[in-house]
Design an enzyme around this catalytic site. Sequence first.
Site, mmCIF file in Angstrom:
data_model
loop_
_atom_site.group_PDB
_atom_site.id
_atom_site.type_symbol
_atom_site.label_atom_id
_atom_site.label_comp_id
_atom_site.label_asym_id
_atom_site.label_seq_id
_atom_site.Cartn_x
_atom_site.Cartn_y
_atom_site.Cartn_z
ATOM 1 N N ARG A 57 52.136 45.869 24.527
ATOM 2 C CA ARG A 57 51.853 45.217 24.607
ATOM 3 C C ARG A 57 52.996 44.845 26.153
ATOM 4 N NH1 ARG A 57 53.909 40.242 22.504
ATOM 5 N NH2 ARG A 57 53.698 41.054 20.737
ATOM 6 N N TYR A 110 32.204 33.024 39.197
ATOM 7 C CA TYR A 110 31.982 33.677 37.900
ATOM 8 C C TYR A 110 32.201 32.583 36.698
ATOM 9 C CZ TYR A 110 31.431 36.493 33.606
ATOM 10 O OH TYR A 110 31.252 37.138 32.475
ATOM 11 N N ASP A 182 39.817 36.462 43.337
ATOM 12 C CA ASP A 182 39.223 37.744 42.500
ATOM 13 C C ASP A 182 38.292 38.635 43.746
ATOM 14 O OD1 ASP A 182 36.939 38.493 40.944
ATOM 15 O OD2 ASP A 182 36.995 37.254 39.353
ATOM 16 N N LYS A 207 33.677 46.134 35.995
ATOM 17 C CA LYS A 207 33.007 46.608 37.241
ATOM 18 C C LYS A 207 33.074 48.100 38.168
ATOM 19 C CE LYS A 207 31.986 42.777 35.574
ATOM 20 N NZ LYS A 207 31.350 42.527 34.377
HETATM 21 N N1 PLP Z 1 35.118 38.193 37.482
HETATM 22 C C1 PLP Z 1 34.093 38.506 38.271
HETATM 23 C C2 PLP Z 1 33.592 37.712 40.083
HETATM 24 C C3 PLP Z 1 33.064 39.023 37.570
HETATM 25 O O1 PLP Z 1 31.268 39.490 38.004
HETATM 26 C C4 PLP Z 1 33.194 38.926 35.677
HETATM 27 C C5 PLP Z 1 31.995 39.374 35.384
HETATM 28 O O2 PLP Z 1 30.678 39.896 35.640
HETATM 29 C C6 PLP Z 1 34.962 39.266 35.623
HETATM 30 C C7 PLP Z 1 35.488 37.706 36.658
HETATM 31 C C8 PLP Z 1 34.903 38.603 34.055
HETATM 32 O O3 PLP Z 1 35.067 39.989 34.055
HETATM 33 P P1 PLP Z 1 34.803 40.022 31.968
HETATM 34 O O4 PLP Z 1 34.306 40.388 31.806
HETATM 35 O O5 PLP Z 1 35.682 41.860 32.719
HETATM 36 O O6 PLP Z 1 36.110 39.841 31.579
#
Ligand code: PLP
Length: 393
Positions: A57, A110, A182, A207
């Site tokens: 961790r 998101y 993000d 992703k």
């Molecule tokens: N940010 C974006 C733009 C996303 O599309 C997603 C998930 O689809 C996330 C964050 C969250 O990621 P995770 O599913 O790995 O927690």
Amino acid sequence: MDHGWGFQTKAIHGGTNPDNNKSVTAPIYQTSTFRFTTVEEGARLGQDIGPGYYYTRWGNPTTRLFEEKMALLEGAEDALATSSGMAAISTAVLSFIQKGDHVVAPRAIYQATYELFQEVLPDFGVEVTFLNVPTVEEYERALRKNTRLLYIETPNNPLLQITDIAAVCALARAHGALTIADNTFATPYNQNPLSLGVDVVVHSATKYIGGHSDVTAGVILGNRERIQQIKHRFRIYGGVLDPFASWLLIRGVKTLGLRMERHNANAQRLAEFLASHPAVERVYYPGLPSHPGHDVARRQMRGFGGMLSFEVKGGFEAGVRCVEALRVCTLAVSLGGVETLVTHPASTSSVGIPREERIRAGITDGLIRVSVGIEDIEDLLRDFDQALERLSV
Ligand code: PLP
């Protein structure tokens, strides 16, 4: 170290392989804890005084290699890997804000990030203003004396709206506020928000970074001081990445540049094809000159990415029929893998949102989101063509 290498060389050779036996690929340190020779050594490592490892961790050699590669690719001083994109986002946000602060964020972000801002933060005495359109003018209008954080997601979900990163960062700096961006949709291949003035970048590495729809992970990037500050909270919140997942990400990220080149090219071709198709009402892709964010995207992105959305004529029923008729593309949530994934938000991911609210957020009845994969483009075009043909029958 940067070495002045190009993107792919950094992705393949960047970071330190922790193996002493000269293996070409990094080993997986599948261990939760590390042995000390003396108690003094344990005390030193527990306080982050290196070299050496203490407890997974706190850090792990396999995970560290992934973090080093990501820092090189984003042009960051340091990086911190997490167990999911949401762990990266919640850890980063909750490391910098406190009771009495005010946060500004676009409404179209998101969904789980929206819920963090809309449901969780107010419970801890933090106010949030949501922007209907993520323009710099709207960010400016929302500023208050106690604004601590401007949150950015560009391109965003699902309409691929573009925010002018440099302009929002200049605004934040002048106001003494922090910015978090993000960068999941763009990836470091297409966009480096830190070089445009952002303080902290977050990714869902689930992703494009992993790229094969087989791992859930996240990463936070920034300067050494900020990552150190985040690390302290992270060890309390606990969203640690498993070493095997780190290894999968090291393997995935080595081909990120190649994959993104193909994602960019395929998405551009598919966007142009859909834009000229009689069964399609509208296409949202920042690589199309008709997209309202095209000029800003050209300025701040090197490629327009693999995500696009489009509206079929005929509303809800047509949207459902189209996604169910696709044969090469897969009907599934998530994005960024080698395979093309499609969703019809009105019938699936946004089914819980009242229709009027959903439409106000741009998620119309016939909207289809596509994560364009790296298959042969002719096969993808044929697949969409046959699915769209059925709508007119
Ligand atoms: N940010 C974006 C733009 C996303 O599309 C997603 C998930 O689809 C996330 C964050 C969250 O990621 P995770 O599913 O790995 O927690």
